[in-house]
Structures are given as structure tokens and as C-alpha cells.
Scaffold this motif. Structure first.
Motif, PDB file in Angstrom:
ATOM      1  N   TYR A 296      24.056  97.773 -47.434  1.00  0.00           N
ATOM      2  CA  TYR A 296      22.858  97.639 -47.845  1.00  0.00           C
ATOM      3  C   TYR A 296      22.522  98.990 -48.546  1.00  0.00           C
ATOM      4  CZ  TYR A 296      22.798  94.297 -43.985  1.00  0.00           C
ATOM      5  OH  TYR A 296      23.116  93.456 -43.097  1.00  0.00           O
ATOM      6  N   LEU A 297      23.250  99.554 -49.495  1.00  0.00           N
ATOM      7  CA  LEU A 297      23.216 100.921 -49.929  1.00  0.00           C
ATOM      8  C   LEU A 297      21.736 100.776 -50.920  1.00  0.00           C
ATOM      9  CD1 LEU A 297      26.604 101.864 -50.428  1.00  0.00           C
ATOM     10  CD2 LEU A 297      25.157 103.119 -48.933  1.00  0.00           C
TER      11      LEU A 297
ATOM     12  N   SER B 212      28.457  99.526 -56.412  1.00  0.00           N
ATOM     13  CA  SER B 212      28.610  99.984 -54.957  1.00  0.00           C
ATOM     14  C   SER B 212      29.182 101.151 -54.733  1.00  0.00           C
ATOM     15  CB  SER B 212      29.186  98.558 -54.313  1.00  0.00           C
ATOM     16  OG  SER B 212      30.768  98.897 -54.692  1.00  0.00           O
ATOM     17  N   LEU B 213      30.083 101.634 -55.478  1.00  0.00           N
ATOM     18  CA  LEU B 213      31.096 102.847 -55.258  1.00  0.00           C
ATOM     19  C   LEU B 213      30.121 104.285 -55.788  1.00  0.00           C
ATOM     20  CD1 LEU B 213      34.678 102.174 -56.526  1.00  0.00           C
ATOM     21  CD2 LEU B 213      33.578 102.237 -54.199  1.00  0.00           C
TER      22      LEU B 213
ATOM     23  N   ILE C  17      25.783  90.761 -44.900  1.00  0.00           N
ATOM     24  CA  ILE C  17      26.167  92.118 -44.972  1.00  0.00           C
ATOM     25  C   ILE C  17      26.745  92.375 -46.166  1.00  0.00           C
ATOM     26  CG2 ILE C  17      28.248  92.212 -43.711  1.00  0.00           C
ATOM     27  CD1 ILE C  17      26.879  95.148 -42.661  1.00  0.00           C
ATOM     28  N   MET C  18      26.518  93.355 -46.933  1.00  0.00           N
ATOM     29  CA  MET C  18      27.319  93.884 -48.169  1.00  0.00           C
ATOM     30  C   MET C  18      27.774  95.484 -47.575  1.00  0.00           C
ATOM     31  SD  MET C  18      25.330  92.599 -51.702  1.00  0.00           S
ATOM     32  CE  MET C  18      25.369  91.025 -51.908  1.00  0.00           C
ATOM     33  N   ASP C  19      28.771  95.835 -47.454  1.00  0.00           N
ATOM     34  CA  ASP C  19      29.162  97.072 -47.143  1.00  0.00           C
ATOM     35  C   ASP C  19      30.276  97.758 -48.053  1.00  0.00           C
ATOM     36  OD1 ASP C  19      30.952  95.231 -45.813  1.00  0.00           O
ATOM     37  OD2 ASP C  19      31.018  96.786 -44.046  1.00  0.00           O
TER      38      ASP C  19
ATOM     39  N   ILE D 119      22.378  94.560 -61.291  1.00  0.00           N
ATOM     40  CA  ILE D 119      21.061  94.895 -60.557  1.00  0.00           C
ATOM     41  C   ILE D 119      21.169  95.918 -59.490  1.00  0.00           C
ATOM     42  CG2 ILE D 119      20.195  92.791 -61.339  1.00  0.00           C
ATOM     43  CD1 ILE D 119      20.270  91.691 -58.678  1.00  0.00           C
ATOM     44  N   GLY D 120      22.551  96.342 -59.330  1.00  0.00           N
ATOM     45  CA  GLY D 120      22.830  97.347 -58.295  1.00  0.00           C
ATOM     46  C   GLY D 120      22.606  96.344 -56.865  1.00  0.00           C
ATOM     47  N   THR D 121      22.036  97.279 -55.862  1.00  0.00           N
ATOM     48  CA  THR D 121      21.645  96.383 -54.582  1.00  0.00           C
ATOM     49  C   THR D 121      20.316  95.551 -54.676  1.00  0.00           C
ATOM     50  OG1 THR D 121      20.424  98.153 -53.762  1.00  0.00           O
ATOM     51  CG2 THR D 121      22.919  98.308 -53.455  1.00  0.00           C
ATOM     52  N   GLY D 122      19.819  95.372 -55.842  1.00  0.00           N
ATOM     53  CA  GLY D 122      18.703  94.612 -56.020  1.00  0.00           C
ATOM     54  C   GLY D 122      17.524  95.401 -55.821  1.00  0.00           C
ATOM     55  N   SER D 123      17.398  96.640 -55.635  1.00  0.00           N
ATOM     56  CA  SER D 123      16.218  97.442 -55.846  1.00  0.00           C
ATOM     57  C   SER D 123      15.687  97.776 -57.112  1.00  0.00           C
ATOM     58  CB  SER D 123      16.366  98.760 -55.158  1.00  0.00           C
ATOM     59  OG  SER D 123      15.413  99.768 -55.224  1.00  0.00           O
TER      60      SER D 123
END
Length: 253
Positions: A206-207, A142-143, A240-242, A9-13
Motif C-alpha cells: 500500500y505504498l 511501484s518500484l 493487498i498490493m506489495d 495513477i501510482g497507488t491511487g493517491s
């Protein structure tokens, strides 16, 4: 038979969902959402919002308590025990809410194939005798989100990239024979363990979210800015997710 769909789901967006992910969510008889500790409740809220956005009020969504990893045990032992506890939690939820089999979906941050253990946990259930058929719906990693946010390529021309973790970078230093290192799962700021000269960093947190934060520049110049910004964001949101990319730009000291 349980048909388990692991949906990236990627970052949840909702903007990061593929059409295949939306189809898999609509096809699911049950979607399991993990509840973590109270200070990361926003992660559950994001999954809830995603289900509401895609499925409306008709989805069968069940929440379960996600076990926590023992921070005091040796790392690999703690992870193995943690995975076993998560597998048991899955099994209990399936027995309670999907006893006759069917299509089960789990929403996985990023992509289930990249530094995520959901597939390993599913393998545990199969090894323990559960009739489980697993399929993966890939998501935005994330990359991908990081390089898109900075509008940069992942690698330099004809050169490889090493993907590693913050723990590994801190323990073993810069990987051999590469000029570009992508760092995930950094609980702190592992780049502080490197001599910063002639290293460029592209950092993001939080990309893809409204709270997205990105910083880039020579590591020697922006390391403190990243540390300060990261601490402030974590304090503000409770989590945080970075992720970041490091690239050598000249000879190292």
C-alpha cells in the motif's frame, strides 16, 4: 476515432498524480472505472475518490464489470482469454457510452508500461478494427514508491537490476548475473523459495497510502515478520498490493 489516454495513477493517491495526468483527466469525455469482485471494492473506491478529488462532480465517469481470470486454466492461456474478455468489455462500454468517438481515459495503477497489460488490451481492439489512438501518461511506479519509502537507490554502484515476478522467482530461482532483484506481482511470498542467507529485503505494501507498511532487514530475520504482516493486512483490507527488492550481501550457500 477514440483517443484513449492510459493514465498512470501510482497507488491511487492524488499526491502521486502528475500535472500531465490531471490535464488528461480533465480533457477526457469519459473515464472508465473497472468493478472487480466484492472483496476488492476498495480499489474501485480509491479510483472514485481520485476522480472526485481531481474533477469534482462534473466528470463523466462510467463503471463496468471487469472479467476475472480463470484460476484453473494454464497461466498463459488464462491470461490471453482474460485479456480478450476485458477487450470485449471495453468495446461494449465504448459502444454504449462513447458511440461517436471522443477522448476516453483509463486509470492504471502504477505506470502502464511496467508489468501492466492495458497496452496489450488496447492493441487487441486495434487489431479487431477499432479506430483507436493510444497515448500514455506515465505514473509513479511501484518500484519508485518502494525505493522512496525506504530511502534507498534501486541498484548498487555500476550494477544492473533484474525486474521479475513472484511466479518467475518461485519457478526459476534467483536470476543469473545480478545481485539485485525487484519482485512484483507476487501472489504469495516467493522469497520463501530462496535460501535466505546473505540476502537483504526491502518490502512494502500500500505504498503511498495511509495504510502503507514497510519492513526491511536480512531475509533470514524478517521473512516471517513479512509473511505475518502481509497475511494480516490482506485479511483486514480484502486485498493487498506489495512489492519488494532483494539484494545479495555476500556469498551464497
Amino acid at each position: 476515432m477514440i483517443d484513449l489516454h492510459l493514465i498512470g495513477i501510482g497507488t491511487g493517491s492524488p499526491d502521486h498524480l502528475t500535472r500531465a495526468a490531471e490535464k488528461a483527466m480533465h480533457a477526457a469525455d469519459l473515464i472508465l472505472l473497472p468493478r472487480k469482485r466484492a472483496d476488492t471494492a476498495a480499489l474501485l473506491d480509491l479510483r472514485r475518490a481520485l476522480c472526485a478529488e481531481v474533477l469534482g462532480d462534473g466528470a463523466r465517469v462510467v463503471e463496468f464489470d471487469l472479467p476475472e481470470r480463470d484460476p484453473n486454466a494454464p497461466y498463459l492461456t488464462a491470461v490471453r482469454d482474460w485479456h480478450a474478455a476485458i477487450a470485449a468489455a471495453w468495446a461494449e462500454a465504448i459502444a454504449t457510452h462513447l458511440p461517436d468517438g471522443g477522448r476516453l481515459a483509463l486509470l492504471v495503477w502504477g505506470d502502464p508500461s511496467l508489468y501492466d497489460s492495458t497496452l496489450r488490451i488496447a492493441d487487441r481492439l486495434r487489431c479487431e478494427g477499432m479506430a483507436l489512438r493510444v497515448s500514455v501518461v506515465p505514473g509513479i511506479t511501484s518500484l519508485q514508491a518502494l525505493t522512496a519509502a525506504h530511502a534507498i537507490p534501486l541498484n548498487t554502484l555500476a550494477e544492473p537490476v533484474t525486474i521479475t515476478t513472484g511466479r518467475r522467482l518461485a519457478e526459476r530461482g534467483w536470476p543469473a548475473d545480478v545481485d539485485t532483484v525487484a519482485v512484483l506481482l507476487d501472489g504469495g511470498c516467493a522469497f520463501d523459495t530462496l535460501a535466505p542467507e546473505n540476502i537483504h529485503i526491502w518490502w512494502g505494501a500500500y505504498l503511498g497510502m495511509p495504510t502503507e507498511a514497510v519492513i526491511e532487514g536480512p531475509l533470514a530475520e524478517v521473512a516471517e515478520t513479512i509473511r505475518t504482516r502481509r497475511a494480516a493486512l490482506r485479511a483486514e483490507h480484502g486485498w493487498i498490493m506489495d512489492v519488494y527488492l532483494l539484494r545479495r550481501t555476500g556469498p551464497q550457500p
